[in-house]
Design an enzyme around this catalytic site. Structure first.
Site, PDB file in Angstrom:
ATOM      1  N   CYS A 119      -1.633  -1.015   7.508  1.00 55.78           N
ATOM      2  CA  CYS A 119      -0.757   0.142   7.328  1.00 55.78           C
ATOM      3  C   CYS A 119      -0.653   0.972   8.606  1.00 55.78           C
ATOM      4  CB  CYS A 119      -1.264   1.005   6.184  1.00 55.78           C
ATOM      5  SG  CYS A 119      -1.114   0.208   4.575  1.00 55.78           S
ATOM      6  N   ALA A 149     -24.623   5.460 -35.014  1.00 55.21           N
ATOM      7  CA  ALA A 149     -24.268   4.442 -36.008  1.00 55.21           C
ATOM      8  C   ALA A 149     -25.236   4.549 -37.177  1.00 55.21           C
ATOM      9  CB  ALA A 149     -24.342   3.041 -35.399  1.00 55.21           C
ATOM     10  N   MET A 150     -24.800   4.036 -38.296  1.00 51.65           N
ATOM     11  CA  MET A 150     -25.704   4.000 -39.445  1.00 51.65           C
ATOM     12  C   MET A 150     -26.802   2.964 -39.186  1.00 51.65           C
ATOM     13  SD  MET A 150     -24.197   6.348 -40.962  1.00 51.65           S
ATOM     14  CE  MET A 150     -25.254   6.473 -42.405  1.00 51.65           C
ATOM     15  N   GLU A 188       1.413   3.687   2.048  1.00 54.08           N
ATOM     16  CA  GLU A 188       2.177   4.006   3.259  1.00 54.08           C
ATOM     17  C   GLU A 188       3.459   3.190   3.338  1.00 54.08           C
ATOM     18  OE1 GLU A 188      -2.260   4.216   4.494  1.00 54.08           O
ATOM     19  OE2 GLU A 188      -1.015   3.232   2.972  1.00 54.08           O
ATOM     20  N   THR A 197     -23.530  -5.163 -30.055  1.00 56.88           N
ATOM     21  CA  THR A 197     -22.296  -4.437 -30.355  1.00 56.88           C
ATOM     22  C   THR A 197     -21.206  -5.401 -30.786  1.00 56.88           C
ATOM     23  OG1 THR A 197     -22.872  -2.690 -28.776  1.00 56.88           O
ATOM     24  CG2 THR A 197     -20.561  -2.879 -29.390  1.00 56.88           C
ATOM     25  N   ARG A 210      -4.781  -1.229 -24.764  1.00 57.12           N
ATOM     26  CA  ARG A 210      -3.607  -1.419 -25.608  1.00 57.12           C
ATOM     27  C   ARG A 210      -2.570  -0.363 -25.258  1.00 57.12           C
ATOM     28  NH1 ARG A 210      -8.172  -2.817 -28.467  1.00 57.12           N
ATOM     29  NH2 ARG A 210      -8.595  -0.735 -29.302  1.00 57.12           N
ATOM     30  N   CYS A 244      -5.250   1.553   6.610  1.00 57.78           N
ATOM     31  CA  CYS A 244      -6.060   0.380   6.938  1.00 57.78           C
ATOM     32  C   CYS A 244      -5.642  -0.210   8.281  1.00 57.78           C
ATOM     33  CB  CYS A 244      -5.969  -0.657   5.824  1.00 57.78           C
ATOM     34  SG  CYS A 244      -4.311  -1.300   5.534  1.00 57.78           S
ATOM     35  N   HIS A 266       0.847  -1.171   0.000  1.00 62.70           N
ATOM     36  CA  HIS A 266       0.000   0.000   0.000  1.00 62.70           C
ATOM     37  C   HIS A 266       0.897   1.240   0.000  1.00 62.70           C
ATOM     38  CE1 HIS A 266      -3.829  -2.140   1.732  1.00 62.70           C
ATOM     39  NE2 HIS A 266      -3.337  -2.721   0.652  1.00 62.70           N
TER      40      HIS A 266
END
Length: 370
Positions: free
Chosen positions: A86, A164-165, A55, A198, A209, A77, A53
């Protein structure tokens, strides 16, 4: 009592927290700055899940933190998960003062970390730049306080509000800068949700990517190494076996109707199946969000057609709309931004503007349901 110097150090901690926004999930991304005698002696931010973490990262960077003040964007935490508490690490290191931006909404912590520090004699202050800190981890806060993460829908449209078309063709409405921006939205998400329509129309991969993020190579590679869960709502299991969402580049969850008979070879590898009860016009979207919360999904990005996005909005499950508008016209036969069967002005869904900015040749509008 906080000073101007304290505010500067917390602002630095918030900057550090943002450096973990693509890699810390499902943990909240947190920043920590250690200061002694007016000088920063160590800094850190949340490592990928299973790692240190913020800390502990800062303590390791400092080496010796005795008598230091720790500025942390979230309450340390107090419980043991994959790493130790932590709060205990700060006490063991001899930190004398801890300033936190906000308490941890996680019921396993919820003030116990601050109490543990106080009991050990550490001076504790909480609430410095809390509003800014809450804006850094909204998905984590949502999951901890209401039982589901933040749901955002990404949509791209022409100036005449078309996505969209009529044939379903939609690539590409927007320019390269907007697509790079979407890659960053994906990188900060735990899950990406779409509909089978979709998938059939675009054969989308729904992956992060590295080369398209526009980030420094090390940061980009780290972001791409943690691929979000791809979620396809496919009530009748129509997703083709050769579809890119079924490849091994990222995990995929295909959600189908409970009544569907599942072929034995439909899952396996990086593919999981989930049977969902029926909902209005399709699968039960509330059940899906409950499931994703159980999988520790803080940030959920929806990349879909107008039907699913509209259903989420009408179900009260959509927290934010991000719409990219391109300087183009698609005509009146093209598909609308959202499927919303509203007949009267009184039925309109009021939105609140949160942000408007230019992204390359396009505009990005961010709004929340009012």
């Amino acid at each position: 009592m906080e000073t101007h110097f304290d505010t500067r150090m917390m602002a630095r901690a918030l900057q550090l927290a943002q450096r973990a926004q693509y890699s810390a999930m499902p943990n909240p991304h947190v920043g920590c700055v250690l200061v002694r005698d007016g000088h920063i002696i160590g800094e850190g931010f949340t490592a990928p899940a299973g790692g240190n973490h913020a800390e502990v990262e800062a303590l390791q960077a400092a080496g010796d933190a005795r008598g230091a003040t720790a500025y942390v964007t979230l309450e340390p935490c107090s419980h043991k998960g994959k790493t130790g508490p932590c709060a205990d690490a700060l006490v063991s290191a001899g930190v004398s003062r801890v300033v936190t931006a906000m308490p941890d909404p996680n019921p396993q912590v919820a003030g116990q970390g601050l109490e543990k520090l106080r009991s050990a004699g550490v001076a504790v202050e909480c609430g410095l730049l809390e509003g800014e800190a809450r804006q850094v981890i909204p998905g984590f806060i949502a999951r901890m306080t209401r039982g589901r993460g933040r749901v955002r829908a990404k949509l791209a449209m022409s100036m005449d509000g078309r996505t969209a078309m009529a044939s379903g063709e939609s690539q590409w409405i927007t320019g390269s800068a907007a697509r790079q921006d979407v890659q960053r939205l994906r990188a900060m998400s735990c899950a990406i949700v779409t509909g089978v329509g979709t998938v059939l129309a675009d054969d989308c991969a729904l992956t992060v990517r590295a080369q398209e993020l526009g980030l420094p190579p090390q940061e980009a590679n780290l972001a791409a190494s943690r691929q979000p869960l791809r979620v396809v709502l496919d009530s009748q299991l129509q997703t083709p076996r050769e579809a890119r969402v079924r490849d091994s580049s990222a995990p995929t969850l295909i959600c189908h109707a409970e009544s569907v008979v599942v072929p034995e070879d439909n899952a396996g590898g990086s593919i999981d199946l989930l049977a969902l009860p029926g909902g209005e016009g399709g699968l039960d979207l509330h059940a899906l969000m409950t499931y994703l919360a159980a999988q520790q999904c803080n940030e959920i990005l929806v990349e879909s057609g107008p039907r699913l996005a509209g259903a989420l909005l009408q179900s009260g499950l959509l927290d934010e709309l991000i719409v990219y508008m391109a300087p183009a016209l698609l005509g009146d036969r093209a598909r609308p931004l959202l499927d919303l069967p509203l007949d009267h002005m009184a039925d309109k869904i009021q939105l609140k503007w949160e942000d408007v900015r230019k992204v390359g040749t396009d505009w990005r509008f961010t709004a929340t349901p009012a």
